[in-house]
Design an enzyme around this catalytic site. Structure first.
Site, PDB file in Angstrom:
ATOM      1  N   HIS A 109      37.691  45.826  42.331  1.00 13.33           N
ATOM      2  CA  HIS A 109      37.672  44.784  43.356  1.00 13.33           C
ATOM      3  C   HIS A 109      38.884  44.814  44.283  1.00 13.33           C
ATOM      4  O   HIS A 109      39.032  43.963  45.138  1.00 13.33           O
ATOM      5  CB  HIS A 109      37.502  43.394  42.716  1.00 13.33           C
ATOM      6  CG  HIS A 109      36.078  43.124  42.305  1.00 13.33           C
ATOM      7  ND1 HIS A 109      35.348  44.010  41.565  1.00 13.33           N
ATOM      8  CD2 HIS A 109      35.242  42.084  42.552  1.00 13.33           C
ATOM      9  CE1 HIS A 109      34.132  43.515  41.360  1.00 13.33           C
ATOM     10  NE2 HIS A 109      34.042  42.349  41.950  1.00 13.33           N
ATOM     11  N   TYR A 287      28.612  50.791  41.410  1.00  9.29           N
ATOM     12  CA  TYR A 287      29.616  50.149  40.550  1.00  9.29           C
ATOM     13  C   TYR A 287      29.222  48.727  40.145  1.00  9.29           C
ATOM     14  O   TYR A 287      29.995  48.020  39.518  1.00  9.29           O
ATOM     15  CB  TYR A 287      30.983  50.134  41.230  1.00  9.29           C
ATOM     16  CG  TYR A 287      32.065  50.752  40.385  1.00  9.29           C
ATOM     17  CD1 TYR A 287      32.264  50.335  39.061  1.00  9.29           C
ATOM     18  CD2 TYR A 287      32.878  51.757  40.872  1.00  9.29           C
ATOM     19  CE1 TYR A 287      33.238  50.903  38.283  1.00  9.29           C
ATOM     20  CE2 TYR A 287      33.861  52.338  40.098  1.00  9.29           C
ATOM     21  CZ  TYR A 287      34.038  51.908  38.802  1.00  9.29           C
ATOM     22  OH  TYR A 287      35.004  52.472  38.025  1.00  9.29           O
TER      23      TYR A 287
HETATM   24  C1  HEM Z   1      31.102  37.179  34.274  1.00  2.79           C
HETATM   25  C2  HEM Z   1      31.292  38.281  34.940  1.00  2.79           C
HETATM   26  C3  HEM Z   1      30.748  38.585  36.328  1.00  2.79           C
HETATM   27  C4  HEM Z   1      30.141  37.766  37.229  1.00  2.79           C
HETATM   28  C5  HEM Z   1      29.807  36.281  37.083  1.00  2.79           C
HETATM   29  C6  HEM Z   1      29.865  38.571  38.409  1.00  2.79           C
HETATM   30  C7  HEM Z   1      29.272  38.102  39.560  1.00  2.79           C
HETATM   31  C8  HEM Z   1      29.219  38.786  40.750  1.00  2.79           C
HETATM   32  C9  HEM Z   1      28.784  38.221  42.015  1.00  2.79           C
HETATM   33  C10 HEM Z   1      28.270  36.800  42.217  1.00  2.79           C
HETATM   34  C11 HEM Z   1      28.906  39.193  42.956  1.00  2.79           C
HETATM   35  C12 HEM Z   1      28.582  39.084  44.449  1.00  2.79           C
HETATM   36  C13 HEM Z   1      27.228  39.641  44.693  1.00  2.79           C
HETATM   37  C14 HEM Z   1      26.827  39.656  46.157  1.00  2.79           C
HETATM   38  O1  HEM Z   1      27.588  39.220  47.012  1.00  2.79           O
HETATM   39  O2  HEM Z   1      25.744  40.158  46.423  1.00  2.79           O
HETATM   40  C15 HEM Z   1      29.423  40.371  42.296  1.00  2.79           C
HETATM   41  C16 HEM Z   1      29.722  41.562  42.920  1.00  2.79           C
HETATM   42  C17 HEM Z   1      30.180  42.697  42.281  1.00  2.79           C
HETATM   43  N1  HEM Z   1      30.408  42.854  40.925  1.00  2.79           N
HETATM   44 FE1  HEM Z   1      30.289  41.384  39.556  1.00  2.79          FE
HETATM   45  N2  HEM Z   1      30.290  39.849  38.187  1.00  2.79           N
HETATM   46  C18 HEM Z   1      30.833  39.907  36.942  1.00  2.79           C
HETATM   47  C19 HEM Z   1      31.347  41.014  36.315  1.00  2.79           C
HETATM   48  C20 HEM Z   1      31.422  42.284  36.867  1.00  2.79           C
HETATM   49  C21 HEM Z   1      31.882  43.443  36.161  1.00  2.79           C
HETATM   50  C22 HEM Z   1      32.349  43.493  34.705  1.00  2.79           C
HETATM   51  C23 HEM Z   1      31.831  44.494  37.033  1.00  2.79           C
HETATM   52  C24 HEM Z   1      32.216  45.883  36.653  1.00  2.79           C
HETATM   53  C25 HEM Z   1      32.530  46.855  37.463  1.00  2.79           C
HETATM   54  C26 HEM Z   1      31.344  43.964  38.316  1.00  2.79           C
HETATM   55  C27 HEM Z   1      31.177  44.680  39.491  1.00  2.79           C
HETATM   56  C28 HEM Z   1      30.837  44.136  40.710  1.00  2.79           C
HETATM   57  C29 HEM Z   1      30.911  44.850  41.982  1.00  2.79           C
HETATM   58  C30 HEM Z   1      31.358  46.294  42.197  1.00  2.79           C
HETATM   59  C31 HEM Z   1      30.517  43.944  42.967  1.00  2.79           C
HETATM   60  C32 HEM Z   1      30.486  44.171  44.488  1.00  2.79           C
HETATM   61  C33 HEM Z   1      31.730  43.576  45.109  1.00  2.79           C
HETATM   62  C34 HEM Z   1      31.703  43.560  46.602  1.00  2.79           C
HETATM   63  O3  HEM Z   1      30.871  44.233  47.199  1.00  2.79           O
HETATM   64  O4  HEM Z   1      32.513  42.831  47.197  1.00  2.79           O
HETATM   65  N3  HEM Z   1      31.101  42.621  38.155  1.00  2.79           N
HETATM   66  N4  HEM Z   1      29.595  40.102  40.948  1.00  2.79           N
END
Ligand code: HEM
Ligand SMILES: *[C@@H]1O[C@H](CO)[C@@H](O)[C@H](O)[C@H]1NC(C)=O
Ligand SMILES: *[C@@H]1O[C@H](CO)[C@@H](O)[C@H](O)[C@H]1NC(C)=O
Length: 488
Positions: A109, A287
């Protein structure tokens, strides 16, 4: 992953280096983006766009995936429910723990920071590289707000004898917290979304402590340096530590091979190598490792559901900083392992990919010199999901990138230029040593009370032999290695 003895010999020959492995497969300088399927100056120079490994499918193609497959893609909700939604928690076969999952989330991130407005093809991470914007902020303004300007340190507070980040009110940096989070728990760090998950805030806290620790070490070595010099050099050291840890602990762990990865910029000094980078959209999509997440978060004898866990920094205060070691993470690959609380995120990944007109999964395989799949069963290694996918997509050459990536069978910086990579950049031998001896173990153990043995693994490791074949055939490739190393 076999014949450990042989690999021990290979590992003592210092010629193999992950970064040079496959880097020729990525276009550098960058070429396309969501709006440009041909080379042009705008696509090259406008850093608000994620770049693209492959150009978008042209608008006048007969089907959404080009020429193959259905005229209209199946509903993304149906794709999600049929092949991505978790039925029963599938643990990671390597024993990966939640400490690793949060490391992945925290580390990525700093570069994957999509700009919701205008949308998923755009990023706010304009630097496109690892410079610890998640610790120091993306802009100079944010960095200054997070700095103490005394003692060269980052702002901090002490709660019950442990160092934590300062609160939003004392820094005036923007953070995302829902209104119900009390002021004293609104910690402020470099990345504005890090209040979302205590695991992110845990790493943010550890790196903050590390910065302040390294400052003290440098101050000892260089009593004559001013605040700015100490601050800047500490930052370079932390970037070096990050790269070292990511290659030798993190990618090494992902890899699961005996082949030992090594961070040694000097190996590249004699090669034609450009110290530039542009993050690609596909890298962001692949990712989205939400299958790592458990059904509920288990800390000691306490269980938290998602509602209790997210935006809840008091979990850190209550349980301390290394409490995610014990819980095993889910398997990213193999399909049907995205927990339902984050189903909207997975569905959005599919929708965004469509919106950005990604080519089919096989096209990406070809692009990285991997054999394209001929049959759905070949991809999944089983029959049931293969049949679902066939019904959804008809043609293997119309199968979408993200669902295919998750369902596929299992698999086991300028600072590195010759001008920078020497002790004097880092304040002398002492600073250089901090980088060269960095490991995730020592990072945590130097700063935090209560030191886990192997921070990225749960104590009991069960390897499931039947799931660890296949992608290994494509060894010197793997999408993962490729993703990490070349983007690095
Ligand atoms: C409780 C844990 C987590 C929650 C609640 C969560 C939730 C979210 C949410 C709400 C988004 C935004 C989606 C969107 O805008 O379309 C996101 C993006 C993302 N998440 Fe998670 N996530 C979690 C854990 C993880 C983990 C462990 C990874 C491992 C790599 C991860 C990788 C990503 C990536 C790469 C993005 C895109 C970020 C971006 O484009 O700005 N997330 N996640
Ligand atoms: C980059 O492209 C976007 C979309 O066309 C545009 O809004 C933005 O102003 C461009 N940025 C620069 C620095 O030209
Ligand atoms: C946050 O965690 C604390 C500490 O374990 C717990 O007491 C509290 O109920 C949690 N908050 C929410 C909103 O669930």
């Amino acid at each position: 992953s076999y014949f450990k003895g042989v690999w021990n010999i290979v590992n003592n020959i210092p010629f193999l280096y992950v970064l040079t492995f496959r880097s020729h497969l990525i276009d550098s300088p960058p070429t396309y983006n969501v709006h440009y399927g041909y080379k042009n100056w705008e696509a090259f120079s406008n850093l608000s766009y994620y770049t693209r490994a492959l150009p978008p499918v042209a608008d006048d193609c007969p089907t959404p995936m080009g020429v193959k497959g259905k005229k209209e893609l199946s509903d993304s909700k149906e794709v999600f429910e049929n092949v991505l939604l978790r039925r029963k928690f599938l643990p990671d076969p390597q024993g990966t723990n939640m400490m690793f999952a949060f490391f992945a989330q925290h580390f990525t991130h700093q570069i994957l920071k999509s700009d919701r407005n205008p949308g998923p093809a755009f990023t706010t991470g304009l630097g496109h590289r690892l410079y610890l914007s998640h610790v120091y902020g993306e802009t100079l303004d944010r960095q200054h707000k997070l700095r103490l300007f005394k003692d060269r340190k980052l702002k901090y507070q002490v709660i019950d004898g442990e160092v934590y980040p300062p609160i939003v009110k004392d820094t005036q940096v923007e953070m995302i917290y829902p209104p119900h989070v009390p002021e004293h728990l609104q910690f402020a760090v470099g990345q504005k979304v890090f209040g979302l998950v205590p695991g992110l805030m845990m790493y943010a806290t550890i790196w903050l402590q590390e910065h302040n620790r390294v400052c003290d070490v440098l101050k000892q070595e260089h009593p004559e340096w001013d605040d700015e010099w100490l601050f800047q050099t500490s930052r370079l050291i932390l970037i070096g530590e990050t790269i070292k840890i990511v290659i030798e602990d993190y990618v090494q762990h992902l890899n699961g091979y005996h082949f030992k990865l090594k961070f040694d910029p000097e190996l590249l000094f004699n090669q034609q190598f450009q110290y530039q980078n542009h993050i690609s959209s596909e890298f962001n999509t692949l990712y989205h490792w939400h299958p790592l997440l458990p059904d509920t978060f288990q800390i000691h004898d306490q269980e938290y559901n998602y509602q209790q866990f997210i935006y809840n920094n008091s979990i850190l205060l209550k349980h301390g900083l290394t409490q995610f070691v014990e819980q095993i993470a889910g398997s990213v690959f193999g399909g049907r392992n995205v927990p339902s609380p984050v189903q909207a995120v997975a569905k959005a990944s599919i929708d965004h990919s469509r919106n950005m007109k990604y080519q089919c999964f096989n096209d990406y395989h070809k692009c990285f010199n991997l054999k394209p799949y001929k049959l759905f069963e070949e991809l999944t290694g089983e029959k049931e999901m293969a049949a679902e996918l066939e019904a959804l997509y008809c043609d293997i050459d119309a199968l979408e990138f993200y669902p295919a990536f998750l369902v596929e069978k299992l698999l086991g910086n300028p600072m590195c230029s010759p001008h920078y990579w020497k002790p004097s950049t880092f304040g002398g031998e002492e600073g250089f040593k901090i980088i060269n001896t960095a490991s995730i173990q020592s990072l945590i153990c130097r700063n935090v009370k209560g030191c886990p043995f192997d921070p990225l693994l749960t104590k009991t490791v069960t390897i499931n032999a039947s799931t660890s074949h296949s992608r290994l055939e494509d060894i010197n490739s793997t999408v993962l290695l490729k993703g990490h190393s070349t983007e690095l």
